[in-house]
Structure formats: structure tokens, C-alpha cells
Design a protein around this motif. Structure first.
Motif, PDB file in Angstrom:
ATOM      1  N   ASP A   1       0.833  -1.209   0.000  1.00  0.00           N
ATOM      2  CA  ASP A   1       0.000   0.000   0.000  1.00  0.00           C
ATOM      3  C   ASP A   1       0.867   1.258   0.000  1.00  0.00           C
ATOM      4  O   ASP A   1       0.567   2.231  -0.703  1.00  0.00           O
ATOM      5  CB  ASP A   1      -0.927   0.005   1.226  1.00  0.00           C
ATOM      6  CG  ASP A   1      -1.993  -1.072   1.136  1.00  0.00           C
ATOM      7  OD1 ASP A   1      -2.234  -1.573   0.016  1.00  0.00           O
ATOM      8  OD2 ASP A   1      -2.582  -1.411   2.178  1.00  0.00           O
ATOM      9  N   SER A   2       1.938   1.245   0.786  1.00  0.00           N
ATOM     10  CA  SER A   2       2.828   2.405   0.835  1.00  0.00           C
ATOM     11  C   SER A   2       3.485   2.638  -0.523  1.00  0.00           C
ATOM     12  O   SER A   2       3.616   3.775  -0.979  1.00  0.00           O
ATOM     13  CB  SER A   2       3.915   2.197   1.907  1.00  0.00           C
ATOM     14  OG  SER A   2       3.330   2.055   3.191  1.00  0.00           O
ATOM     15  N   HIS A   3       3.886   1.541  -1.180  1.00  0.00           N
ATOM     16  CA  HIS A   3       4.496   1.665  -2.508  1.00  0.00           C
ATOM     17  C   HIS A   3       3.489   2.206  -3.517  1.00  0.00           C
ATOM     18  O   HIS A   3       3.837   3.057  -4.351  1.00  0.00           O
ATOM     19  CB  HIS A   3       5.003   0.297  -2.946  1.00  0.00           C
ATOM     20  CG  HIS A   3       5.681   0.288  -4.287  1.00  0.00           C
ATOM     21  ND1 HIS A   3       6.853   0.968  -4.523  1.00  0.00           N
ATOM     22  CD2 HIS A   3       5.336  -0.299  -5.466  1.00  0.00           C
ATOM     23  CE1 HIS A   3       7.212   0.788  -5.788  1.00  0.00           C
ATOM     24  NE2 HIS A   3       6.312   0.038  -6.377  1.00  0.00           N
ATOM     25  N   LYS A   4       2.244   1.743  -3.426  1.00  0.00           N
ATOM     26  CA  LYS A   4       1.197   2.226  -4.340  1.00  0.00           C
ATOM     27  C   LYS A   4       0.957   3.718  -4.146  1.00  0.00           C
ATOM     28  O   LYS A   4       0.823   4.485  -5.111  1.00  0.00           O
ATOM     29  CB  LYS A   4      -0.095   1.440  -4.102  1.00  0.00           C
ATOM     30  CG  LYS A   4      -1.234   1.853  -5.019  1.00  0.00           C
ATOM     31  CD  LYS A   4      -2.476   1.024  -4.740  1.00  0.00           C
ATOM     32  CE  LYS A   4      -3.640   1.476  -5.630  1.00  0.00           C
ATOM     33  NZ  LYS A   4      -4.859   0.687  -5.341  1.00  0.00           N
ATOM     34  N   ILE A   5       0.899   4.158  -2.875  1.00  0.00           N
ATOM     35  CA  ILE A   5       0.693   5.582  -2.591  1.00  0.00           C
ATOM     36  C   ILE A   5       1.859   6.399  -3.127  1.00  0.00           C
ATOM     37  O   ILE A   5       1.673   7.496  -3.675  1.00  0.00           O
ATOM     38  CB  ILE A   5       0.527   5.796  -1.071  1.00  0.00           C
ATOM     39  CG1 ILE A   5      -0.794   5.165  -0.592  1.00  0.00           C
ATOM     40  CG2 ILE A   5       0.546   7.283  -0.720  1.00  0.00           C
ATOM     41  CD1 ILE A   5      -0.967   5.186   0.911  1.00  0.00           C
ATOM     42  N   ALA A   6       3.078   5.874  -2.991  1.00  0.00           N
ATOM     43  CA  ALA A   6       4.251   6.594  -3.496  1.00  0.00           C
ATOM     44  C   ALA A   6       4.181   6.755  -5.017  1.00  0.00           C
ATOM     45  O   ALA A   6       4.496   7.822  -5.554  1.00  0.00           O
ATOM     46  CB  ALA A   6       5.526   5.852  -3.102  1.00  0.00           C
ATOM     47  N   LEU A   7       3.740   5.689  -5.716  1.00  0.00           N
ATOM     48  CA  LEU A   7       3.624   5.772  -7.175  1.00  0.00           C
ATOM     49  C   LEU A   7       2.549   6.776  -7.583  1.00  0.00           C
ATOM     50  O   LEU A   7       2.730   7.560  -8.530  1.00  0.00           O
ATOM     51  CB  LEU A   7       3.296   4.388  -7.751  1.00  0.00           C
ATOM     52  CG  LEU A   7       4.407   3.337  -7.665  1.00  0.00           C
ATOM     53  CD1 LEU A   7       3.919   2.002  -8.211  1.00  0.00           C
ATOM     54  CD2 LEU A   7       5.645   3.800  -8.420  1.00  0.00           C
ATOM     55  N   GLU A   8       1.411   6.769  -6.864  1.00  0.00           N
ATOM     56  CA  GLU A   8       0.348   7.719  -7.177  1.00  0.00           C
ATOM     57  C   GLU A   8       0.808   9.153  -6.932  1.00  0.00           C
ATOM     58  O   GLU A   8       0.492  10.063  -7.699  1.00  0.00           O
ATOM     59  CB  GLU A   8      -0.894   7.402  -6.332  1.00  0.00           C
ATOM     60  CG  GLU A   8      -1.561   6.085  -6.706  1.00  0.00           C
ATOM     61  CD  GLU A   8      -2.716   5.746  -5.776  1.00  0.00           C
ATOM     62  OE1 GLU A   8      -2.870   6.452  -4.749  1.00  0.00           O
ATOM     63  OE2 GLU A   8      -3.466   4.803  -6.070  1.00  0.00           O
ATOM     64  N   THR A   9       1.556   9.353  -5.849  1.00  0.00           N
ATOM     65  CA  THR A   9       2.075  10.697  -5.551  1.00  0.00           C
ATOM     66  C   THR A   9       3.042  11.153  -6.631  1.00  0.00           C
ATOM     67  O   THR A   9       3.037  12.316  -7.047  1.00  0.00           O
ATOM     68  CB  THR A   9       2.776  10.693  -4.187  1.00  0.00           C
ATOM     69  OG1 THR A   9       1.848  10.244  -3.170  1.00  0.00           O
ATOM     70  CG2 THR A   9       3.269  12.084  -3.823  1.00  0.00           C
ATOM     71  N   GLU A  10       3.881  10.221  -7.100  1.00  0.00           N
ATOM     72  CA  GLU A  10       4.833  10.567  -8.157  1.00  0.00           C
ATOM     73  C   GLU A  10       4.102  10.952  -9.440  1.00  0.00           C
ATOM     74  O   GLU A  10       4.476  11.920 -10.104  1.00  0.00           O
ATOM     75  CB  GLU A  10       5.758   9.384  -8.415  1.00  0.00           C
ATOM     76  CG  GLU A  10       6.813   9.649  -9.484  1.00  0.00           C
ATOM     77  CD  GLU A  10       7.704   8.445  -9.719  1.00  0.00           C
ATOM     78  OE1 GLU A  10       8.595   8.521 -10.579  1.00  0.00           O
ATOM     79  OE2 GLU A  10       7.496   7.417  -9.048  1.00  0.00           O
ATOM     80  N   ALA A  11       3.033  10.177  -9.792  1.00  0.00           N
ATOM     81  CA  ALA A  11       2.269  10.494 -11.000  1.00  0.00           C
ATOM     82  C   ALA A  11       1.586  11.851 -10.869  1.00  0.00           C
ATOM     83  O   ALA A  11       1.548  12.650 -11.819  1.00  0.00           O
ATOM     84  CB  ALA A  11       1.232   9.401 -11.250  1.00  0.00           C
ATOM     85  N   LEU A  12       1.037  12.137  -9.672  1.00  0.00           N
ATOM     86  CA  LEU A  12       0.391  13.430  -9.451  1.00  0.00           C
ATOM     87  C   LEU A  12       1.402  14.570  -9.572  1.00  0.00           C
ATOM     88  O   LEU A  12       1.114  15.610 -10.178  1.00  0.00           O
ATOM     89  CB  LEU A  12      -0.258  13.442  -8.062  1.00  0.00           C
ATOM     90  CG  LEU A  12      -0.975  14.747  -7.652  1.00  0.00           C
ATOM     91  CD1 LEU A  12      -2.108  15.051  -8.628  1.00  0.00           C
ATOM     92  CD2 LEU A  12      -1.507  14.634  -6.234  1.00  0.00           C
ATOM     93  N   GLY A  13       2.584  14.368  -9.000  1.00  0.00           N
ATOM     94  CA  GLY A  13       3.625  15.399  -9.100  1.00  0.00           C
ATOM     95  C   GLY A  13       4.036  15.646 -10.546  1.00  0.00           C
ATOM     96  O   GLY A  13       4.244  16.791 -10.954  1.00  0.00           O
ATOM     97  N   SER A  14       4.123  14.569 -11.342  1.00  0.00           N
ATOM     98  CA  SER A  14       4.487  14.728 -12.752  1.00  0.00           C
ATOM     99  C   SER A  14       3.423  15.524 -13.501  1.00  0.00           C
ATOM    100  O   SER A  14       3.736  16.384 -14.335  1.00  0.00           O
ATOM    101  CB  SER A  14       4.667  13.348 -13.393  1.00  0.00           C
ATOM    102  OG  SER A  14       5.723  12.639 -12.779  1.00  0.00           O
ATOM    103  N   GLY A  15       2.136  15.242 -13.179  1.00  0.00           N
ATOM    104  CA  GLY A  15       1.051  15.987 -13.814  1.00  0.00           C
ATOM    105  C   GLY A  15       1.101  17.473 -13.472  1.00  0.00           C
ATOM    106  O   GLY A  15       0.893  18.332 -14.333  1.00  0.00           O
ATOM    107  N   ILE A  16       1.371  17.767 -12.205  1.00  0.00           N
ATOM    108  CA  ILE A  16       1.452  19.175 -11.784  1.00  0.00           C
ATOM    109  C   ILE A  16       2.606  19.875 -12.483  1.00  0.00           C
ATOM    110  O   ILE A  16       2.471  21.015 -12.955  1.00  0.00           O
ATOM    111  CB  ILE A  16       1.613  19.252 -10.253  1.00  0.00           C
ATOM    112  CG1 ILE A  16       0.326  18.753  -9.560  1.00  0.00           C
ATOM    113  CG2 ILE A  16       1.918  20.680  -9.814  1.00  0.00           C
ATOM    114  CD1 ILE A  16       0.438  18.661  -8.058  1.00  0.00           C
ATOM    115  N   LEU A  17       3.762  19.205 -12.579  1.00  0.00           N
ATOM    116  CA  LEU A  17       4.907  19.793 -13.266  1.00  0.00           C
ATOM    117  C   LEU A  17       4.599  20.050 -14.738  1.00  0.00           C
ATOM    118  O   LEU A  17       5.013  21.070 -15.302  1.00  0.00           O
ATOM    119  CB  LEU A  17       6.123  18.875 -13.139  1.00  0.00           C
ATOM    120  CG  LEU A  17       6.773  18.789 -11.749  1.00  0.00           C
ATOM    121  CD1 LEU A  17       7.913  17.780 -11.753  1.00  0.00           C
ATOM    122  CD2 LEU A  17       7.294  20.154 -11.317  1.00  0.00           C
ATOM    123  N   SER A  18       3.861  19.109 -15.358  1.00  0.00           N
ATOM    124  CA  SER A  18       3.490  19.294 -16.766  1.00  0.00           C
ATOM    125  C   SER A  18       2.573  20.502 -16.931  1.00  0.00           C
ATOM    126  O   SER A  18       2.741  21.311 -17.859  1.00  0.00           O
ATOM    127  CB  SER A  18       2.805  18.029 -17.284  1.00  0.00           C
ATOM    128  OG  SER A  18       2.408  18.187 -18.622  1.00  0.00           O
TER     129      SER A  18
END
Length: 227
Positions: free
Chosen positions: A145-162
Motif C-alpha cells: 500500500d505504501s508503494h502504491k501511494i508513493a507511485l500515485e504521488t509521483e504520478a500526481l507530481g508529474s502531472g502538476i509539473l506538466s
């Protein structure tokens, strides 16, 4: 997650303390035993030490799910448990070395009564192992679950940067458009000023011509009248 993780760690601590107590009792009992009874007791003790080691490994995994503050505090307790386990291992080794010097007669006489104790120990160990497996599965699920949350956070951060990159490009384009418009306004202003100067010059020339014509007409009239 801190509270839940601490409760699970404390549950492991309780299991460790219980098995530590059992190991101590077996080691104490082995001191007055001989033959096969003593060997069976020591074998059961060895299995419990392995189980205690597995519990400590599960405690180490659970520490990964805790915040740094709680982790530092619990790591000190874990080191103490490891020291206790190492001390029990050394005691077991000494008892096993002593057991090898017992006579075959004592081993034969102790075989029957030791079997009952071994069966009970095996059942108790099996129950503890099943409980430990369930807790290990729960720890693995939390890590996933922690790994999944980390991946989702990374994807969200990439979207914000874009999005920020797109907005930056729009701002730069708008700035360039404004600069171009300002340049065009400057050119238009200079053109209008030039036209105004030319109009003023034309008016001055026209006025001069009219004055000259008037003077000539007056001169001609004067000559005709007084000539």
C-alpha cells in the motif's frame, strides 16, 4: 499508521517475551535432565529460538512502516531483544555440548517421557508460526500500500509539473505578444508624429504662398491705379 504499527510491534514484543520465557524454562529444565529427555528438550528449545529469530525479523520489517521518531525509539528495544536472543543461543550451545557426554542408558530411559513434551512443543510452535505468518502478510500488504501511494504521488507530481510547464509557455507567449504590440505602438506613434510635422510644414508653405500672392496682387493693383 503510527498507532497501528506500534500496536503490531507491541504484539510481536509480547510474542517474543512469551517465547523467551518458554526458552528460559526449557534451558533451566534441561540442566536437571539426562539422556533423550534432555536432547528432546534442547531440540524443542532450538526450534523456539528459530521462531524467536523470525519474530525479531518481523519486528524489523514492521519498523519500516513507522515514522523516524518511533522507529529510533523502538530500534533500541529491538537491539536489546537481539542481545537476549544471542545470550540464549550461547546457553543452548553449552547445554547441547554437555548433552553429548550423557550415557546411552540415560538416553534410553528418557525417551518415552520426552516424546510427550516434544509433541506439545510442536503444536505450540505451529500455532505461533501461523500467527506470525498472518502478521507477516499484513506487514507485506502495508508495504505494498505504501508503494502504491508513493507511485500515485509521483504520478500526481508529474502531472502538476506538466501543467506548470504549459502555463509557463503560455506566459512567455503572452509576454512576447505584448512586447511585439508595444513595438508596433512605438512605430505607429513615430509615424503619426512625422505626419503631424509634415502637415505643419505644408500649412506653413501654403500660408507663405498665399501671402506672396496677396502681395503680388496688391502690387499689380497699385501699378494700375497709380501708374
Amino acid at each position: 499508521m503510527d498507532a497501528g504499527g506500534s500496536e503490531l510491534f507491541e504484539s510481536y514484543e509480547q510474542d517474543f517475551e512469551a517465547i523467551k520465557l518458554s526458552i528460559g524454562e526449557r534451558l533451566n529444565a534441561s540442566g536437571s535432565q539426562t539422556g533423550e529427555i534432555k536432547k528432546q528438550t534442547l531440540r524443542a528449545t532450538d526450534r523456539e529460538i528459530d521462531e524467536a529469530n523470525e519474530i525479531l525479523q518481523q519486528m524489523e520489517m514492521e519498523l519500516l512502516n513507522l515514522p523516524q521518531g518511533s522507529r529510533t525509539r523502538l530500534q533500541a528495544r529491538l537491539r536489546g531483544y537481539k542481545t537476549d536472543l544471542e545470550r540464549m543461543k550461547q546457553t543452548l550451545k553449552r547445554a547441547q555440548s554437555s548433552s553429548r557426554s550423557t550415557s546411552d542408558r540415560d538416553e534410553l530411559l528418557g525417551g518415552i517421557s520426552g516424546g510427550i513434551d516434544l509433541d506439545a512443543a510442536s503444536m505450540d510452535q505451529r500455532t505461533r508460526l501461523l500467527n506470525g505468518t498472518d502478521r507477516l502478510a499484513e506487514s507485506s500488504r502495508r508495504l505494498q500500500d505504501s508503494h502504491k501511494i508513493a507511485l500515485e504521488t509521483e504520478a500526481l507530481g508529474s502531472g502538476i509539473l506538466s501543467d506548470l510547464q504549459g502555463q509557463r509557455e503560455q506566459i512567455i507567449h503572452t509576454r512576447n505578444t505584448l512586447l511585439e504590440a508595444d513595438s508596433n505602438i512605438d512605430k505607429a506613434s513615430r509615424t503619426l508624429k512625422g505626419m503631424a510635422r509634415r502637415m505643419a510644414t505644408n500649412k506653413l508653405i501654403t500660408a507663405s504662398i498665399i501671402i506672396v500672392l496677396v502681395v503680388l496682387i496688391l502690387f499689380v493693383l497699385y501699378r494700375k491705379i497709380f501708374g
